[in-house]
Design an enzyme around this catalytic site. Structure first.
Site, short mmCIF file in Angstrom:
data_model
loop_
_atom_site.label_atom_id
_atom_site.label_comp_id
_atom_site.label_asym_id
_atom_site.label_seq_id
_atom_site.Cartn_x
_atom_site.Cartn_y
_atom_site.Cartn_z
N HIS A 176 39.38 41.72 29.85
CA HIS A 176 38.14 41.89 30.62
C HIS A 176 37.56 43.28 30.38
O HIS A 176 38.29 44.26 30.32
CB HIS A 176 38.40 41.66 32.11
CG HIS A 176 38.89 40.28 32.41
ND1 HIS A 176 40.23 39.98 32.58
CD2 HIS A 176 38.22 39.11 32.55
CE1 HIS A 176 40.37 38.69 32.81
NE2 HIS A 176 39.15 38.13 32.81
N ASP B 142 43.25 45.22 31.18
CA ASP B 142 44.19 44.19 30.75
C ASP B 142 43.99 43.77 29.30
O ASP B 142 44.68 42.87 28.81
CB ASP B 142 44.08 42.96 31.66
CG ASP B 142 42.68 42.38 31.70
OD1 ASP B 142 41.82 42.83 30.91
OD2 ASP B 142 42.43 41.47 32.52
N SER C 187 36.20 33.56 33.18
CA SER C 187 36.29 34.79 33.97
C SER C 187 35.38 35.90 33.42
O SER C 187 34.92 36.75 34.18
CB SER C 187 37.75 35.28 33.99
OG SER C 187 38.22 35.51 32.67
#
Length: 718
Positions: free
Chosen positions: A273, A270, A94
């Site tokens: 990221h 979070d 991600s």
């Protein structure tokens, strides 16, 4: 006694320290500085790409400063031009997906982050034939290996750029176990030869894992600690760097994102990221690493090969070298002659006999000395701008970096004041002073990067307009009063304006339009000359005999204004005129004349305003309407006070408008018409009071005498 001691001490100091010795000390300091930088480059290495990928610091928000070089901010058109017919592949988790999105948004800012996150995401820009893919492989395992292995086959088209990286999923799925780290090492060991093979024909980057902000991590991510991430990064670096036995690995480590994340991870939503600003910086670094060597931006950017020396540059270097050698030969000959002619003591009388023979200095020696000085200056310019010797730094604007130097030079300017030789409006000392403080302010503006602060930008635009206003005023006044339209005058002015620029173009291997201000002033000078020289030639002496000639001149100026308006609002006609050979060779930049049209259009009316002001002022002066005596107000007290009040209000009104400007494009559109308001307001404030017109700043006037050289020196540096 105290005064005598002071005078003796002063003479002693002046004997050892003078302007000449100060210049010698400055030259020695520059040479020592250059030697230190050269030694530093040799010791640390000269690969600025490595610096860009592995080191740097934040100057401020979103301004990343790589070690020793600059980062170019790519526009959409530049990015597409670089990546035309290219294929870029991002493969990983991600975090790599985030980097993919930020990279794509440099090409297409409207691209949205949508779709299933755990699958491949394609992007294609058909206008530039650019293809960018994200391949979802969150772990370094057999699946990622198979994907990379396919690209190593000769029958498959390989991506031009491959950006890979993964680790956090392995930590998360296996709960941070040591067995997972061992498996990661085995998997990356098996992938390393494939990446190395790809790196021979493509650019391959392995992205090291960014740190996390552990306090913000959700419960199912608590096992992703910075300690674990460091262990995975160490494994990746040691294995990939040792994948080749006898040479340096071709797989480049993208470790700079880790440094960026250390500064910005606290802003993460979070804890895992990165915030969008950090992603954008990392994506721009990737763009710089790949595109700088292709587009070669002219701003001291990283990853650029040293520009090859052209034949003209070699010839220029030989010319200056021969000039220096020739001057040294003359200097040695004269020094030996001086020693022979040195006074000797008469042994009988004990007195010195002075030799009356003086060795004359030839014009050739003076010429060689001038070329010698010019050669040394050009060598310094070349070292700063083209030799990649000195370190470069991005401009980062702060209010203190701009306003503190401004206040400092203003204090110096006020401190060094003298009486003017004449008290006419815009006398020579006053115009020199005006040019001087304008150029110093513009210099500070460029160094501090104040163009990002719109109010300062708009005020600087007025200063540039004021310089052009003086061009219109000065040259119109000369032709109107003297009536000298001979070719000698034209050649003299053109030589004064363009000599240094031509030398810079040769030595720096730059196009003429790169130093855009000189072409601008040159063209406007020719416009003024042609306007007044064309039939019927109208000068002040002729117009004084018959007022009809004044209307004839105003008609000429009206036609000039119509011509300016036509070119300003007809870009096609303008580009056709200046795209004709040989004009195109002077006014093209990057293959077109758009930049020249933009620069010309920004201040299209101000030279006309300067000519009109000169005409009105000289007409009033001829009719003795103005009082220009020492200490006298320019008009009667009532009129002077009224005009001063209007000028102050106009000056402040324009300043408020410029400070409230929100959109640069809209303000640039209004600027050509309204800049004259502040220029005229300043002229009236500076000249209506007699005491203000009678003094000037010698500090600013000194810089005003070399204002063109100061401006060109700023432009020569990135």
């Amino acid at each position: 006694m105290a005064a005598l001691a002071y005078n003796l001490g002063k003479r002693e100091i002046n004997h050892y320290f003078s302007v000449r010795s100060a210049k010698v000390l400055a030259l020695v300091a520059v040479l020592l500085l250059a030697a230190c930088h050269l030694a530093s480059r040799r010791y640390r290495g000269n690969d600025s790409c490595e610096y860009l990928l592995s080191s740097g610091r934040f100057l401020g928000e979103k301004v990343w400063q790589p070690h020793s070089c600059m980062m170019h901010k790519y526009k959409i058109s530049e990015a597409k031009n670089c990546l035309v017919d290219k294929h870029i592949a991002f493969i990983g988790d991600s975090r790599i997906r985030q980097l993919f999105y930020s990279f794509v948004k440099i090409i297409n800012p409207q691209f949205k982050e949508e779709g299933n996150k755990h699958e491949n995401i394609p992007f294609e820009d058909k206008t530039a034939s650019v293809k960018v893919d994200f391949l979802w492989h969150p772990e370094v395992n057999g699946s990622m290996k198979q994907c990379i292995k396919v690209w190593t086959e000769d029958s498959v088209a390989k991506p031009h750029v491959i950006v890979a990286g993964a680790a956090t999923w392995s930590i998360k799925i296996h709960n941070g176990s040591s067995e997972a780290l061992s498996q990661y090492k085995m998997n990356i060991t098996s992938i390393a030869p494939l990446l190395e093979k790809l790196a021979k024909t493509s650019d391959v980057y392995w992205v090291l894992q960014d740190p996390v902000y552990e306090d913000l991590l959700s419960e199912n991510r608590k096992m992703i600690t910075n300690e674990k991430i460091d262990a995975y990064n160490e494994a990746a670096v040691s294995i990939l760097n040792s994948s080749t036995r006898n040479s340096k690995s071709n797989v480049k480590m993208f470790s700079v994102s880790k440094l960026i994340a250390q500064e910005t991870i606290m802003e993460s939503l979070d804890g895992l990221h990165l915030p969008e600003s950090s992603r954008e910086t990392s994506a721009m670094i990737l763009m710089n690493v790949y595109c700088n060597k292709i587009l070669k931006p002219v701003d001291g950017s990283c990853c650029q090969p040293r520009p090859p020396v052209t034949l003209i540059q070699k010839l220029a270097a030989c010319f200056f070298t021969l000039s220096i050698i020739g001057y040294l030969i003359f200097y040695i000959i004269h020094r030996n002659a001086h020693r022979k002619n040195k006074p000797c003591t008469d042994l009988e009388s004990g007195e010195e006999k002075k030799n009356i023979i003086n060795t004359p200095v030839s014009s050739l020696e003076i010429l060689l000395q001038s070329f010698c000085k010019l050669g040394l200056i050009m060598a310094y310019f070349y070292m700063c701008d083209r030799a990649n010797l000195f370190m470069k730094e991005n401009k980062f604007y702060t209010h203190s970096s701009f306003f503190i130097p401004i206040i400092y030079i203003l204090v110096l300017g006020v401190f060094y004041n003298e009486n003017t030789k004449e008290t006419k409006v815009l006398n020579r000392e006053q115009t020199d002073e005006w040019k001087g403080w304008m150029q110093l302010v513009i210099l500070i503006y460029h160094i501090s990067g104040a163009s990002t602060f719109l109010p300062v930008y708009m005020h600087i635009r007025v200063l540039v307009a004021a310089y052009l206003f003086q061009t219109g005023y000065g040259h119109f006044s000369y032709f109107w009063i003297k009536g000298d339209f001979g070719i000698h005058r034209v050649c003299q002015v053109l030589f004064r304006l363009n000599f240094l620029v031509v030398v810079l173009c040769i030595v720096m291997d730059r196009p003429y339009q790169f130093y855009y201000f000189v072409p601008l002033v040159t063209v406007w000078f020719m416009v003024i000359y042609v306007t007044l020289a064309l039939w019927p030639q109208i000068i002040q002496k002729k117009a004084n005999g018959n007022c009809f000639w004044h209307f004839g001149l105003l008609l000429k100026l009206g036609v000039l204004l119509l011509f300016i308006c036509f070119l300003a609002y007809s870009q096609g006609a303008f580009e056709k005129i200046f795209s004709l050979w040989p004009l195109s060779k002077c006014f093209e930049l990057k293959g077109n004349v758009y930049e020249w049209w933009f620069r010309w259009r920004l201040d299209r009316y101000v030279v006309f305003h300067g000519m009109l002001f000169a005409f009105i002022y000289l007409a009033l002066q001829k009719r003795q309407i103005l009082s220009e005596g020492k200490g006298e107000p320019l008009f009667s007290n009532k009129i002077s006070n009224f005009l001063l009040f209007i000028s102050v209000v106009s000056f402040l009104t324009y300043s408020i408008w410029a400070s409230s400007c929100k959109n640069k494009a809209e303000c640039n559109e209004l600027h050509p018409s309204v800049s004259v308001v502040q220029i005229l307001a300043f002229i009236l404030i500076r000249n209506i009071p007699g005491y203000a017109r009678s003094v000037y700043s010698s500090f600013f006037a000194w810089f005003g005498k070399i204002s063109l050289e100061v401006l060109l020196s700023q432009r020569s540096k990135p």
